[in-house]
Design a protein around this motif. Sequence first.
Motif, PDB file in Angstrom:
ATOM      1  N   TYR A 231      44.752  53.531  35.735  1.00 34.46           N
ATOM      2  CA  TYR A 231      45.532  53.658  36.960  1.00 34.46           C
ATOM      3  C   TYR A 231      46.917  54.235  36.672  1.00 34.46           C
ATOM      4  O   TYR A 231      47.467  54.030  35.588  1.00 34.46           O
ATOM      5  CB  TYR A 231      45.690  52.294  37.649  1.00 34.46           C
TER       6      TYR A 231
ATOM      7  N   THR B   5      45.119  51.087  45.893  1.00 42.50           N
ATOM      8  CA  THR B   5      44.555  49.816  46.353  1.00 42.50           C
ATOM      9  C   THR B   5      43.056  49.956  46.587  1.00 42.50           C
ATOM     10  O   THR B   5      42.250  49.121  46.145  1.00 42.50           O
ATOM     11  CB  THR B   5      45.257  49.366  47.647  1.00 42.50           C
ATOM     12  N   GLU B   6      42.662  51.025  47.256  1.00 43.12           N
ATOM     13  CA  GLU B   6      41.250  51.253  47.556  1.00 43.12           C
ATOM     14  C   GLU B   6      40.464  51.598  46.291  1.00 43.12           C
ATOM     15  O   GLU B   6      39.287  51.226  46.158  1.00 43.12           O
ATOM     16  CB  GLU B   6      41.120  52.350  48.603  1.00 43.12           C
ATOM     17  N   GLU B   7      41.109  52.300  45.362  1.00 53.43           N
ATOM     18  CA  GLU B   7      40.448  52.632  44.097  1.00 53.43           C
ATOM     19  C   GLU B   7      40.131  51.361  43.307  1.00 53.43           C
ATOM     20  O   GLU B   7      39.045  51.218  42.726  1.00 53.43           O
ATOM     21  CB  GLU B   7      41.333  53.558  43.268  1.00 53.43           C
TER      22      GLU B   7
ATOM     23  N   VAL C  11      39.676  48.371  44.495  1.00 52.89           N
ATOM     24  CA  VAL C  11      38.579  47.697  45.189  1.00 52.89           C
ATOM     25  C   VAL C  11      37.251  48.359  44.844  1.00 52.89           C
ATOM     26  O   VAL C  11      36.249  47.688  44.554  1.00 52.89           O
ATOM     27  CB  VAL C  11      38.805  47.703  46.716  1.00 52.89           C
ATOM     28  N   ALA C  12      37.239  49.689  44.859  1.00 53.83           N
ATOM     29  CA  ALA C  12      36.011  50.429  44.553  1.00 53.83           C
ATOM     30  C   ALA C  12      35.540  50.170  43.129  1.00 53.83           C
ATOM     31  O   ALA C  12      34.326  50.225  42.846  1.00 53.83           O
ATOM     32  CB  ALA C  12      36.241  51.931  44.760  1.00 53.83           C
ATOM     33  N   ASP C  13      36.475  49.840  42.235  1.00 55.90           N
ATOM     34  CA  ASP C  13      36.121  49.521  40.850  1.00 55.90           C
ATOM     35  C   ASP C  13      35.618  48.092  40.689  1.00 55.90           C
ATOM     36  O   ASP C  13      35.313  47.661  39.566  1.00 55.90           O
ATOM     37  CB  ASP C  13      37.335  49.731  39.938  1.00 55.90           C
ATOM     38  N   GLY C  14      35.566  47.379  41.803  1.00 54.85           N
ATOM     39  CA  GLY C  14      35.084  46.003  41.752  1.00 54.85           C
ATOM     40  C   GLY C  14      36.146  44.990  41.361  1.00 54.85           C
ATOM     41  O   GLY C  14      35.829  43.848  41.033  1.00 54.85           O
TER      42      GLY C  14
ATOM     43  N   THR D 281      40.307  43.288  42.117  1.00 52.73           N
ATOM     44  CA  THR D 281      41.164  42.862  43.221  1.00 52.73           C
ATOM     45  C   THR D 281      42.561  43.411  43.010  1.00 52.73           C
ATOM     46  O   THR D 281      43.204  43.125  41.995  1.00 52.73           O
ATOM     47  CB  THR D 281      41.225  41.323  43.297  1.00 52.73           C
TER      48      THR D 281
ATOM     49  N   ALA E 105      38.800  41.757  50.231  1.00 53.09           N
ATOM     50  CA  ALA E 105      38.579  42.555  49.024  1.00 53.09           C
ATOM     51  C   ALA E 105      39.880  42.965  48.347  1.00 53.09           C
ATOM     52  O   ALA E 105      39.883  43.320  47.169  1.00 53.09           O
ATOM     53  CB  ALA E 105      37.753  43.802  49.355  1.00 53.09           C
ATOM     54  N   LYS E 106      40.980  42.893  49.085  1.00 50.45           N
ATOM     55  CA  LYS E 106      42.237  43.425  48.555  1.00 50.45           C
ATOM     56  C   LYS E 106      43.170  42.375  47.982  1.00 50.45           C
ATOM     57  O   LYS E 106      44.177  42.717  47.358  1.00 50.45           O
ATOM     58  CB  LYS E 106      42.979  44.193  49.655  1.00 50.45           C
TER      59      LYS E 106
END
Length: 312
Positions: free
Chosen positions: A46, A59-61, A63-66, A68, A131-132
Amino acid sequence: GAGDSWVDLGTYTDKDGNDALFGFFYNVNVKSLVWFVPENFEDAGYEVPDTMEELKALTEEIVADGETPWCIGLGSGAATGWPATDWVEDMMLRTQPADVYDQWTRNEIPFDDPRVVGAIEEFGWFARDDAKVAGGAGAVASTDFRDSPKGLFSSPPQCYLHRQASFVPAFFPDGVEFGTDVDFFYLPAYAGKDLGNPVLGGGTLMAITTPSDATTELMNFFQLPIAHEVMMAQTGFLTPHKGVNPAAYKDDTLRGQGEILVNASTFRFDGSDLMPGAVGAGTFWTGMVDYAGGKDAKAVAGEIQKSWDALK
């Protein structure tokens, strides 16, 4: 940095009805900070974001990586809810011009104005999504703010990001070293809104209560770089003075925060502290707890406005 802001914050109406400078800022704190662990960022690939758009994408990346992305806690005993007011104030400065922020803190626009509701919902984008946030959205209000950053340092990390003011290292685990174990970046502004680099914080104003030649000379001294540099070498002192030597700061943490102040285009004082106590340290706090728990932002803002109206 943000020169006009400091003048405005120290200017009040005198006995003749004219605006005059009564307070001179000397020592400031910064709230617009996001803390992270560099090693965790490096391991995950990151990068520190430069804009709010990039922060949301990060933030969304995550989450997409599984994983928090955020640790957020509003708990603070009788003061539970105040960390969310800081979030909302920062979001007001990143979505609206500074004069709208000023109108809000003086209730010249209602608390349930769409622009204020929008800033509350900006906070909700981060805090009301299971998720966040570590522990899920339901844990935000019940997690103590002093415990909330600890997830950054667990292995594996419970979160990667924590928004909090310059004082938060006091609640980091023992032995954590700035620069290696933890770092921070400026909570960025939206590139698409063209509102500059606003900074939220607090600070101390020096004012003359009993005029004399000595106090005038002291105030003149406070304006000199050396008056700031002597204190910069101590702990807990930050200045927006552009004439100081940043090497005078005691450590890199203070130096980095001082850089944020110097580069700010706008500085605004903690908004809840500018409001009547029953609102800023009352219904605003409790309203943010209700909002974090799932209540509608407009409904919460409307109830806060009713409490303000009751004081008039």
